[in-house]
Design a protein around this motif. Sequence first.
Motif, short mmCIF file in Angstrom:
data_model
loop_
_atom_site.label_atom_id
_atom_site.label_comp_id
_atom_site.label_asym_id
_atom_site.label_seq_id
_atom_site.Cartn_x
_atom_site.Cartn_y
_atom_site.Cartn_z
N TYR A 17 1.07 -0.92 -0.26
CA TYR A 17 0.39 0.46 0.32
C TYR A 17 0.90 1.23 -0.16
CZ TYR A 17 -0.72 3.29 3.92
OH TYR A 17 -0.56 3.87 4.53
N HIS A 41 0.26 4.58 -2.93
CA HIS A 41 0.41 5.53 -2.73
C HIS A 41 1.79 5.87 -2.91
CE1 HIS A 41 -3.53 5.44 -0.30
NE2 HIS A 41 -3.33 4.74 -1.04
N LEU A 60 2.61 7.69 -6.26
CA LEU A 60 1.26 8.79 -6.99
C LEU A 60 1.92 10.01 -7.31
CD1 LEU A 60 -1.89 7.90 -4.18
CD2 LEU A 60 -1.99 7.72 -6.98
N CYS A 91 0.67 13.03 -7.54
CA CYS A 91 1.36 13.87 -5.95
C CYS A 91 2.20 13.84 -5.47
CB CYS A 91 0.04 14.22 -5.27
SG CYS A 91 -0.36 12.72 -4.42
N MET A 92 2.90 12.86 -5.39
CA MET A 92 3.65 11.72 -4.52
C MET A 92 5.33 12.22 -4.47
SD MET A 92 2.34 11.75 -1.20
CE MET A 92 1.90 9.50 -0.45
N GLU A 146 -5.46 6.70 -10.95
CA GLU A 146 -5.30 7.30 -10.16
C GLU A 146 -6.23 6.89 -8.57
OE1 GLU A 146 -3.13 11.49 -9.02
OE2 GLU A 146 -3.65 11.56 -11.66
N ALA A 147 -7.44 6.76 -8.87
CA ALA A 147 -8.34 6.65 -8.27
C ALA A 147 -8.32 5.06 -7.70
CB ALA A 147 -9.94 6.65 -8.54
N VAL A 197 -5.22 4.71 -4.82
CA VAL A 197 -6.23 5.29 -3.32
C VAL A 197 -6.46 4.16 -2.68
CG1 VAL A 197 -6.92 7.52 -2.40
CG2 VAL A 197 -5.74 8.23 -4.33
N LEU A 198 -8.13 4.05 -3.80
CA LEU A 198 -8.43 2.62 -3.52
C LEU A 198 -7.87 1.57 -3.17
CD1 LEU A 198 -11.81 3.54 -5.34
CD2 LEU A 198 -11.26 4.64 -2.85
N ASP A 250 -5.72 2.47 -0.29
CA ASP A 250 -6.93 2.61 1.54
C ASP A 250 -7.04 0.70 2.18
OD1 ASP A 250 -6.04 4.81 1.50
OD2 ASP A 250 -7.97 5.68 0.77
N VAL A 306 3.99 7.27 7.87
CA VAL A 306 3.87 7.56 6.46
C VAL A 306 4.35 9.27 7.45
CG1 VAL A 306 1.01 9.46 6.75
CG2 VAL A 306 1.10 7.09 6.14
N GLN A 360 6.94 9.51 5.66
CA GLN A 360 7.34 9.83 3.89
C GLN A 360 6.79 11.53 3.54
OE1 GLN A 360 7.86 8.90 0.72
NE2 GLN A 360 6.03 9.44 -0.76
N ALA A 361 6.53 12.10 5.24
CA ALA A 361 5.48 13.70 5.31
C ALA A 361 7.12 14.40 5.40
CB ALA A 361 4.86 13.30 6.29
N ILE A 419 8.98 13.85 1.62
CA ILE A 419 7.92 15.00 1.10
C ILE A 419 8.09 16.54 0.90
CG2 ILE A 419 5.85 15.77 0.10
CD1 ILE A 419 5.83 13.08 -1.32
#
Lengths: 293, 293
Positions: free
Chosen positions: B81, B85, B88, B90-91, B109-110, B113-114, B117, B154, B157-158, B161
Amino acid sequence: MPVPGPLPFEQALRTARAAVEEFLDGNFARFDGQVAEAMAYAVKGGKGLRGFLVIESARVNGVALEGAVAVAAAIECIHAYSLVHDDLPCMDDDDLRRGQPTVHRRWDEATAVLAGDALQALAFELVADSGLPAEATVDLIRNLARASGIEGMVGGQAKDIAAETAETPLTLDEIIDLQAGKTGALITWSASAGAWMAGENPSFLEDYGDALGLAFQIWDDVLDVEGDAALVGKAVGKDADAGKATFVSLLGLDEAKRRAEQLVTEACDALSIYGDDGECLRQAARFVISRQN
Amino acid sequence: MPVPGPLPFEQALRTARAAVEEFLDGNFARFDGQVAEAMAYAVKGGKGLRGFLVIESARVNGVALEGAVAVAAAIECIHAYSLVHDDLPCMDDDDLRRGQPTVHRRWDEATAVLAGDALQALAFELVADSGLPAEATVDLIRNLARASGIEGMVGGQAKDIAAETAETPLTLDEIIDLQAGKTGALITWSASAGAWMAGENPSFLEDYGDALGLAFQIWDDVLDVEGDAALVGKAVGKDADAGKATFVSLLGLDEAKRRAEQLVTEACDALSIYGDDGECLRQAARFVISRQN
């Protein structure tokens, strides 16, 4: 400590929401950075209905608020994560949520993806840390994971996205199935959480939750047609504009309302074993089809 | 059933990977639709190092493969997962992963994301369903949630970014902190999972995992400079092109390799209480700084 009798619904909802907010504020204070800030932002401003259902279903099963609040906070984290991801440009592409800019509009998409991911992880951490008996904790987590995942909420959202590009609109049965995953699974989990906590039979509260969840979604479709955007807190009329099949487009407004009322009656009837102690949950069911947002 | 002695590492890795794949195939067969297909796609083709660490740390703690495989599958779902993500637009905006199109390139992309998740939710469901004692299950879930969330993966990763738009490159201490979250937390969790399962002290395996995780990340930076894209299975040279501070840019190639070797020695030393039974985990540590991908 003895568990008190039911409060009037509005008061119980406020009490539950305040307890969940205080609990989550304490948690978010431990974290730093923009993603943590976005997580805290995303859980604010909701009705707190799911957290209330956890706390009230715990109360009718003899579990006091102190024991249930972590679990109530967990479901609000899952709900908030799902909204943050559903609002992304690649999904529903919404700018407004609960009357405020969506997370990806307030910050950016990467922050929204990560805040959602971290909220999901936090939900499971909160249940694991709830201090409930280990067997009850495992039951809650197993059912929460299933209700959130491909067989539940994510599965419903996937069907919703697929429907947007499908050649034929969904049938009523398909919409019922979609919504049972997308909205229903978490509501049913919330309503039955108290039974899992107490090691009691969850089936009555599951029946209540199933009926309530479907009534909730029908009412959302009603609000999309009849609602005032300022009160609803997000754009209205989107489904009709997109030519999307909804309970209202398939049943008509009057019949949709009649079905929602019938479901609320079923939800209330499912609570008969709780007697008068179920009154607050019954009021919650009636609230679902009278709310303006 | 008696728990066997250690296999040679390559054989143990293959055995663990095959067991995890078979287990996950059985799970994915229950699900329908494009998002489920993307979930199954995303967990394929990895090295399976984290799942191996779970299974081998279980074995040295007397827990047989049958008891550990669900937990090993769970960590591979979390890892998959995170890659879906992270890839993506945006990442990290990657087109290639494990030599195949990334999920959002293969589908959209949808779906990415799903699928991510739902893989996260599935991970917690698998641990909850593992059949391990309830206390051990709750310990595993609490630690997995923390390792995956804002204080772990997370969070790392934050920070990664955020570093891309920061005015000054990260210092060595900041990169060590970032990687301890982004990569290290899940590796440490995997390496100590067997101790949690058995109700044993996890601290030796945590020390092993901490050193291994950092060596792993240093080696990733080495591969980004020295690696062959065809072997690595994704684009190389991206970090240098982006002017991003890495272990190699801060330490130089030779010193980065020396540090990685030193960490592997520390990892092996942490296993002394397991004696000869820790040999396969020691080989795994040496593998981490000899791998080509």
